[in-house]
Design a protein around this motif. Structure first.
Motif, PDB file in Angstrom:
ATOM      1  N   GLY A   1       0.846  -1.180   0.000  1.00 16.78           N
ATOM      2  CA  GLY A   1       0.000   0.000   0.000  1.00 16.78           C
ATOM      3  C   GLY A   1       0.883   1.232   0.000  1.00 16.78           C
ATOM      4  O   GLY A   1       2.088   1.156  -0.277  1.00 16.78           O
ATOM      5  N   LYS A   2       0.290   2.370   0.294  1.00 12.14           N
ATOM      6  CA  LYS A   2       1.041   3.611   0.452  1.00 12.14           C
ATOM      7  C   LYS A   2       0.916   4.007   1.918  1.00 12.14           C
ATOM      8  O   LYS A   2      -0.199   4.177   2.423  1.00 12.14           O
ATOM      9  CB  LYS A   2       0.490   4.714  -0.447  1.00 12.14           C
ATOM     10  CG  LYS A   2       0.813   4.537  -1.911  1.00 12.14           C
ATOM     11  CD  LYS A   2       0.359   5.759  -2.688  1.00 12.14           C
ATOM     12  CE  LYS A   2       0.885   5.731  -4.104  1.00 12.14           C
ATOM     13  NZ  LYS A   2       0.506   6.964  -4.824  1.00 12.14           N
ATOM     14  N   ASN A   3       2.051   4.153   2.590  1.00 12.62           N
ATOM     15  CA  ASN A   3       2.064   4.360   4.031  1.00 12.62           C
ATOM     16  C   ASN A   3       2.781   5.662   4.368  1.00 12.62           C
ATOM     17  O   ASN A   3       3.884   5.905   3.879  1.00 12.62           O
ATOM     18  CB  ASN A   3       2.754   3.182   4.710  1.00 12.62           C
ATOM     19  CG  ASN A   3       2.063   1.873   4.348  1.00 12.62           C
ATOM     20  OD1 ASN A   3       0.941   1.645   4.738  1.00 12.62           O
ATOM     21  ND2 ASN A   3       2.734   1.033   3.571  1.00 12.62           N
ATOM     22  N   PHE A   4       2.115   6.468   5.227  1.00 13.98           N
ATOM     23  CA  PHE A   4       2.642   7.793   5.542  1.00 13.98           C
ATOM     24  C   PHE A   4       2.522   8.107   7.031  1.00 13.98           C
ATOM     25  O   PHE A   4       1.484   7.851   7.643  1.00 13.98           O
ATOM     26  CB  PHE A   4       1.867   8.871   4.765  1.00 13.98           C
ATOM     27  CG  PHE A   4       1.911   8.681   3.286  1.00 13.98           C
ATOM     28  CD1 PHE A   4       3.010   9.086   2.543  1.00 13.98           C
ATOM     29  CD2 PHE A   4       0.860   8.076   2.631  1.00 13.98           C
ATOM     30  CE1 PHE A   4       3.055   8.891   1.181  1.00 13.98           C
ATOM     31  CE2 PHE A   4       0.894   7.870   1.260  1.00 13.98           C
ATOM     32  CZ  PHE A   4       1.999   8.283   0.530  1.00 13.98           C
ATOM     33  N   TRP A   5       3.584   8.696   7.578  1.00 17.16           N
ATOM     34  CA  TRP A   5       3.530   9.303   8.903  1.00 17.16           C
ATOM     35  C   TRP A   5       2.683  10.560   8.770  1.00 17.16           C
ATOM     36  O   TRP A   5       2.722  11.227   7.732  1.00 17.16           O
ATOM     37  CB  TRP A   5       4.928   9.672   9.395  1.00 17.16           C
ATOM     38  CG  TRP A   5       5.818   8.500   9.605  1.00 17.16           C
ATOM     39  CD1 TRP A   5       6.868   8.092   8.825  1.00 17.16           C
ATOM     40  CD2 TRP A   5       5.748   7.557  10.673  1.00 17.16           C
ATOM     41  NE1 TRP A   5       7.440   6.961   9.336  1.00 17.16           N
ATOM     42  CE2 TRP A   5       6.771   6.612  10.482  1.00 17.16           C
ATOM     43  CE3 TRP A   5       4.909   7.425  11.789  1.00 17.16           C
ATOM     44  CZ2 TRP A   5       6.996   5.545  11.349  1.00 17.16           C
ATOM     45  CZ3 TRP A   5       5.130   6.361  12.655  1.00 17.16           C
ATOM     46  CH2 TRP A   5       6.156   5.440  12.435  1.00 17.16           C
ATOM     47  N   GLN A   6       1.939  10.908   9.798  1.00 24.53           N
ATOM     48  CA  GLN A   6       1.064  12.063   9.759  1.00 24.53           C
ATOM     49  C   GLN A   6       1.547  13.158  10.713  1.00 24.53           C
ATOM     50  O   GLN A   6       2.065  12.860  11.789  1.00 24.53           O
ATOM     51  CB  GLN A   6      -0.364  11.654  10.108  1.00 24.53           C
ATOM     52  CG  GLN A   6      -0.981  10.763   9.039  1.00 24.53           C
ATOM     53  CD  GLN A   6      -1.088  11.474   7.714  1.00 24.53           C
ATOM     54  OE1 GLN A   6      -1.974  12.289   7.506  1.00 24.53           O
ATOM     55  NE2 GLN A   6      -0.190  11.177   6.793  1.00 24.53           N
ATOM     56  N   PRO A   7       1.348  14.412  10.312  1.00 21.98           N
ATOM     57  CA  PRO A   7       1.803  15.527  11.140  1.00 21.98           C
ATOM     58  C   PRO A   7       0.869  15.798  12.319  1.00 21.98           C
ATOM     59  O   PRO A   7      -0.181  15.181  12.456  1.00 21.98           O
ATOM     60  CB  PRO A   7       1.802  16.698  10.155  1.00 21.98           C
ATOM     61  CG  PRO A   7       0.706  16.372   9.209  1.00 21.98           C
ATOM     62  CD  PRO A   7       0.754  14.868   9.057  1.00 21.98           C
ATOM     63  N   GLN A   8       1.265  16.782  13.108  1.00 27.14           N
ATOM     64  CA  GLN A   8       0.442  17.226  14.234  1.00 27.14           C
ATOM     65  C   GLN A   8      -0.886  17.778  13.724  1.00 27.14           C
ATOM     66  O   GLN A   8      -0.920  18.310  12.625  1.00 27.14           O
ATOM     67  CB  GLN A   8       1.177  18.317  15.008  1.00 27.14           C
ATOM     68  CG  GLN A   8       2.455  17.836  15.610  1.00 27.14           C
ATOM     69  CD  GLN A   8       3.278  18.992  16.176  1.00 27.14           C
ATOM     70  OE1 GLN A   8       3.332  20.061  15.589  1.00 27.14           O
ATOM     71  NE2 GLN A   8       3.906  18.760  17.314  1.00 27.14           N
ATOM     72  N   PRO A   9      -1.966  17.682  14.404  1.00 26.84           N
ATOM     73  CA  PRO A   9      -2.124  17.152  15.749  1.00 26.84           C
ATOM     74  C   PRO A   9      -2.387  15.653  15.786  1.00 26.84           C
ATOM     75  O   PRO A   9      -2.426  15.070  16.855  1.00 26.84           O
ATOM     76  CB  PRO A   9      -3.341  17.915  16.272  1.00 26.84           C
ATOM     77  CG  PRO A   9      -4.199  18.099  15.052  1.00 26.84           C
ATOM     78  CD  PRO A   9      -3.205  18.325  13.928  1.00 26.84           C
ATOM     79  N   ALA A  10      -2.564  15.013  14.611  1.00 27.62           N
ATOM     80  CA  ALA A  10      -2.861  13.577  14.605  1.00 27.62           C
ATOM     81  C   ALA A  10      -1.636  12.777  15.032  1.00 27.62           C
ATOM     82  O   ALA A  10      -1.706  11.921  15.901  1.00 27.62           O
ATOM     83  CB  ALA A  10      -3.328  13.132  13.223  1.00 27.62           C
TER      84      ALA A  10
ATOM     85  N   ASP B   1      10.502   6.926  13.288  1.00 26.34           N
ATOM     86  CA  ASP B   1       9.234   7.640  13.408  1.00 26.34           C
ATOM     87  C   ASP B   1       9.565   9.130  13.536  1.00 26.34           C
ATOM     88  O   ASP B   1      10.165   9.533  14.530  1.00 26.34           O
ATOM     89  CB  ASP B   1       8.495   7.131  14.646  1.00 26.34           C
ATOM     90  CG  ASP B   1       7.194   7.857  14.925  1.00 26.34           C
ATOM     91  OD1 ASP B   1       6.928   8.915  14.311  1.00 26.34           O
ATOM     92  OD2 ASP B   1       6.440   7.379  15.786  1.00 26.34           O
ATOM     93  N   PRO B   2       9.210   9.958  12.556  1.00 23.16           N
ATOM     94  CA  PRO B   2       9.565  11.380  12.603  1.00 23.16           C
ATOM     95  C   PRO B   2       8.592  12.247  13.404  1.00 23.16           C
ATOM     96  O   PRO B   2       8.793  13.449  13.524  1.00 23.16           O
ATOM     97  CB  PRO B   2       9.520  11.785  11.133  1.00 23.16           C
ATOM     98  CG  PRO B   2       8.417  10.938  10.584  1.00 23.16           C
ATOM     99  CD  PRO B   2       8.534   9.613  11.313  1.00 23.16           C
ATOM    100  N   THR B   3       7.520  11.659  13.938  1.00 25.56           N
ATOM    101  CA  THR B   3       6.529  12.457  14.646  1.00 25.56           C
ATOM    102  C   THR B   3       7.068  12.906  15.990  1.00 25.56           C
ATOM    103  O   THR B   3       7.866  12.194  16.593  1.00 25.56           O
ATOM    104  CB  THR B   3       5.212  11.677  14.842  1.00 25.56           C
ATOM    105  OG1 THR B   3       5.476  10.491  15.561  1.00 25.56           O
ATOM    106  CG2 THR B   3       4.581  11.337  13.508  1.00 25.56           C
ATOM    107  N   PRO B   4       6.696  14.069  16.464  1.00 28.74           N
ATOM    108  CA  PRO B   4       5.779  14.996  15.843  1.00 28.74           C
ATOM    109  C   PRO B   4       6.487  15.906  14.842  1.00 28.74           C
ATOM    110  O   PRO B   4       7.648  16.243  15.012  1.00 28.74           O
ATOM    111  CB  PRO B   4       5.245  15.814  17.019  1.00 28.74           C
ATOM    112  CG  PRO B   4       6.368  15.834  17.993  1.00 28.74           C
ATOM    113  CD  PRO B   4       7.078  14.516  17.817  1.00 28.74           C
ATOM    114  N   PHE B   5       5.768  16.282  13.803  1.00 36.87           N
ATOM    115  CA  PHE B   5       6.234  17.297  12.866  1.00 36.87           C
ATOM    116  C   PHE B   5       5.045  18.137  12.451  1.00 36.87           C
ATOM    117  O   PHE B   5       3.905  17.687  12.528  1.00 36.87           O
ATOM    118  CB  PHE B   5       6.975  16.679  11.659  1.00 36.87           C
ATOM    119  CG  PHE B   5       6.162  15.743  10.797  1.00 36.87           C
ATOM    120  CD1 PHE B   5       5.443  16.216   9.706  1.00 36.87           C
ATOM    121  CD2 PHE B   5       6.138  14.376  11.056  1.00 36.87           C
ATOM    122  CE1 PHE B   5       4.712  15.353   8.900  1.00 36.87           C
ATOM    123  CE2 PHE B   5       5.416  13.509  10.257  1.00 36.87           C
ATOM    124  CZ  PHE B   5       4.699  13.996   9.172  1.00 36.87           C
TER     125      PHE B   5
END
Length: 182
Positions: A29-38, A152-156
């Motif tokens: 699939g296509k997988n993405f880290w999500q930014p703030q606030p999620a 894991d780059p969160t939070p961004f």
């Protein structure tokens, strides 16, 4: 990702128009880290970008860490279904709060304001379906691609042009009285 077409001889009627079959492994699939606030991450599992579907829709999963939330929003032309698999929290639909527990399903029709809050100490995980599609493009544009074994780059922060991205994907303008989690 493997898209399969069945041999014509498998069809009950050789003249029948057969649609594609898509089999995805967990890491596909296509997988993405999500930014703030999620924060957290999403996985787009089905999209018209992947295969030819007669009615455009997309389907995926989303995972919110403890304290993460999906801000209040609406979709002007889209119907959305969310099925919660793991974790607890709350959904706020048109100002009314609903407890989220595993197994709960929520249908949100077009122009209905909604938000999701992970108020627990565990991850909140659900499957989403939206028709017509477009939500997957939003996730891709605001997120960062997940790489197997990557950090894991969160939070961004959200991109500065997030409102423009929302307007051309699947979102109505943000309401002036947008609710925030308690």
């Amino acid at each position: 990702m493997s898209i399969k077409k069945s041999p014509e001889s498998w069809a009950p009627n050789a003249d029948q128009d057969l649609g594609p079959v898509l089999i995805l492994e967990p890491e596909e699939g296509k997988n993405f880290w999500q930014p703030q606030p999620a924060n957290g991450h999403i996985s787009v599992r089905i999209s018209p970008d992947f295969l030819d579907v007669q009615t455009p829709f997309s389907l995926g999963t989303q995972t919110l860490p403890a304290g993460g939330y999906v801000r209040e929003h609406s979709h002007p032309e889209h119907d959305e279904v969310l099925h919660f698999i793991r974790g607890t929290g709350k959904a706020v639909v048109d100002g009314e709060e609903h407890a989220i527990v595993p197994g709960k399903t929520i249908f949100v029709g077009r122009n209905r304001r909604h938000m999701f809050v992970n108020s627990s100490q565990d991850e909140l995980h659900w499957v989403w379906f939206i028709q017509p599609n477009g939500l997957e493009h939003f996730f891709e544009e605001i997120g960062r691609e997940m790489v197997v074994g990557g950090e894991d780059p969160t939070p961004f922060p959200r991109p500065e042009n997030v409102l423009e991205i929302e307007a051309r994907t699947a979102f109505a303008p943000q309401p002036a009285d947008q609710r925030k989690p308690d």
